[in-house]
Design a protein around this motif. Sequence first.
Motif, PDB file in Angstrom:
ATOM      1  N   MET A 121       8.378   4.562  -4.562  1.00 16.66           N
ATOM      2  CA  MET A 121       8.980   3.349  -5.122  1.00 16.66           C
ATOM      3  C   MET A 121      10.362   3.026  -4.557  1.00 16.66           C
ATOM      4  O   MET A 121      10.618   1.885  -4.133  1.00 16.66           O
ATOM      5  N   PRO A 122      11.324   3.970  -4.535  1.00 16.95           N
ATOM      6  CA  PRO A 122      12.657   3.609  -4.021  1.00 16.95           C
ATOM      7  C   PRO A 122      12.639   3.121  -2.578  1.00 16.95           C
ATOM      8  O   PRO A 122      13.328   2.154  -2.241  1.00 16.95           O
ATOM      9  N   SER A 123      11.855   3.764  -1.718  1.00 13.84           N
ATOM     10  CA  SER A 123      11.820   3.344  -0.315  1.00 13.84           C
ATOM     11  C   SER A 123      11.145   1.983  -0.163  1.00 13.84           C
ATOM     12  O   SER A 123      11.545   1.170   0.684  1.00 13.84           O
ATOM     13  N   VAL A 124      10.121   1.704  -0.974  1.00  8.57           N
ATOM     14  CA  VAL A 124       9.479   0.387  -0.941  1.00  8.57           C
ATOM     15  C   VAL A 124      10.474  -0.690  -1.344  1.00  8.57           C
ATOM     16  O   VAL A 124      10.580  -1.740  -0.694  1.00  8.57           O
ATOM     17  N   LEU A 125      11.227  -0.447  -2.416  1.00 11.68           N
ATOM     18  CA  LEU A 125      12.217  -1.435  -2.861  1.00 11.68           C
ATOM     19  C   LEU A 125      13.278  -1.678  -1.798  1.00 11.68           C
ATOM     20  O   LEU A 125      13.699  -2.824  -1.567  1.00 11.68           O
ATOM     21  N   THR A 126      13.710  -0.620  -1.135  1.00 13.01           N
ATOM     22  CA  THR A 126      14.698  -0.764  -0.068  1.00 13.01           C
ATOM     23  C   THR A 126      14.162  -1.648   1.047  1.00 13.01           C
ATOM     24  O   THR A 126      14.869  -2.532   1.559  1.00 13.01           O
ATOM     25  N   ARG A 127      12.895  -1.427   1.435  1.00 14.68           N
ATOM     26  CA  ARG A 127      12.286  -2.239   2.495  1.00 14.68           C
ATOM     27  C   ARG A 127      12.199  -3.711   2.104  1.00 14.68           C
ATOM     28  O   ARG A 127      12.263  -4.591   2.961  1.00 14.68           O
ATOM     29  N   LEU A 128      12.064  -3.965   0.802  1.00 14.29           N
ATOM     30  CA  LEU A 128      11.943  -5.345   0.327  1.00 14.29           C
ATOM     31  C   LEU A 128      13.302  -5.986   0.032  1.00 14.29           C
ATOM     32  O   LEU A 128      13.374  -7.113  -0.442  1.00 14.29           O
ATOM     33  N   GLY A 129      14.393  -5.246   0.301  1.00 16.77           N
ATOM     34  CA  GLY A 129      15.728  -5.809   0.138  1.00 16.77           C
ATOM     35  C   GLY A 129      16.388  -5.538  -1.190  1.00 16.77           C
ATOM     36  O   GLY A 129      17.442  -6.108  -1.487  1.00 16.77           O
ATOM     37  N   HIS A 139       0.863  -1.190   0.000  1.00 20.79           N
ATOM     38  CA  HIS A 139       0.000   0.000   0.000  1.00 20.79           C
ATOM     39  C   HIS A 139       0.898   1.239   0.000  1.00 20.79           C
ATOM     40  O   HIS A 139       1.457   1.628   1.020  1.00 20.79           O
ATOM     41  N   ALA A 140       1.081   1.817  -1.172  1.00 22.88           N
ATOM     42  CA  ALA A 140       1.986   2.971  -1.302  1.00 22.88           C
ATOM     43  C   ALA A 140       1.687   3.696  -2.608  1.00 22.88           C
ATOM     44  O   ALA A 140       1.153   3.105  -3.555  1.00 22.88           O
ATOM     45  N   ARG A 141       2.054   4.964  -2.658  1.00 23.67           N
ATOM     46  CA  ARG A 141       1.980   5.719  -3.903  1.00 23.67           C
ATOM     47  C   ARG A 141       3.236   5.460  -4.714  1.00 23.67           C
ATOM     48  O   ARG A 141       4.287   5.130  -4.182  1.00 23.67           O
ATOM     49  N   TYR A 142       3.120   5.648  -6.032  1.00 21.09           N
ATOM     50  CA  TYR A 142       4.250   5.297  -6.891  1.00 21.09           C
ATOM     51  C   TYR A 142       5.477   6.171  -6.668  1.00 21.09           C
ATOM     52  O   TYR A 142       6.596   5.763  -6.988  1.00 21.09           O
ATOM     53  N   ASP A 143       5.329   7.361  -6.091  1.00 22.07           N
ATOM     54  CA  ASP A 143       6.519   8.160  -5.821  1.00 22.07           C
ATOM     55  C   ASP A 143       7.311   7.644  -4.616  1.00 22.07           C
ATOM     56  O   ASP A 143       8.398   8.128  -4.333  1.00 22.07           O
TER      57      ASP A 143
END
Length: 320
Positions: free
Chosen positions: A85-93, A79-83
């Motif tokens: 994206m970098p922080s989401v990827l970091t959280r996922l490794g 659950h996130a906005r597309y802007d």
Amino acid sequence: MAAAHVPVLLDRVLALFEPALSGGSAVLVDATVGLGGHADALLSAHPSLTLVGLDRDPDALARSGERLARHGDRVHLVHARYDEMPSVLTRLGHRATGSVDGVLMDLGVSSMQLDVAERGFSYSRDAPLDMRMDSTAELTAAEVLNTYPAEELARVLRDYGEERFARRIAAAVVTARAREPFTYSGRLVELLYETVPAASRRTGGHPAKRTFQALRIEVNGELEALRRALPAALSVLRVGGRIVVESYHSLEDRLVKRALVELAKSRTPPGVPVELPGHGPQLRLLTRGAELADEQEKEHNPRAASVRLRAAERILEAAA
């Protein structure tokens, strides 16, 4: 609803991503996963693909989760906005830059949001003036209509709806809300029929179309988020990775075009006879201008009528 959802330009999207995803294990970010139509097809076409699906709409994530469940742990929905994206990827490794093979952005309001009347996105049915893509957000279309000063409301209608009669509509809204606040879309549609000249209605389509677009963009901060999301999406692509963006109105498409074309240019100063190391184009454009749906697709899928597709491939690492 997911079964009835028809992804826009699906065959073209699959073809554009094929070279980037077919070499074995790959990672793709679907920045607007919606009901998961594109995501499902990409996961089916590439058995080694890992997909990170983002959406600001919790209902969309729940429905896409059901649709994509058969792909197991190859799917990560956030659950996130597309802007973000970098922080989401970091959280996922994953690394925040240069770590993914594809980014898909299918912009605008989704079929599900249009089809659920109580969300308030459609001017064809009387519904609460909500228009939030993220139901946990605070600002609604009713609040915009009932609290924005006339000048600010006119700016929203002009800038986000490209509405010729923005000032006239804003003045009419301010007068009407003094008698009774706006709560449902039917009353707003009636006001727009009364305010927009009949001659314009005959040539410019439904008189509510531009106002509803403007309110939706304002409520969800769509263009501001897209301005931040495009450089973020381009930065996460590895060399050889591809981005595909589907826009549905000219405001979105202009931002996409500008972002892609800018990185497809050389940064070597004019007059220098050779390309300076690291100053060449970062992207190769994969589409000549914006691609449109053909008549067969538009007949099969009405949502495709206004689509503009652009795509690019990263050919040089992102500048530091």
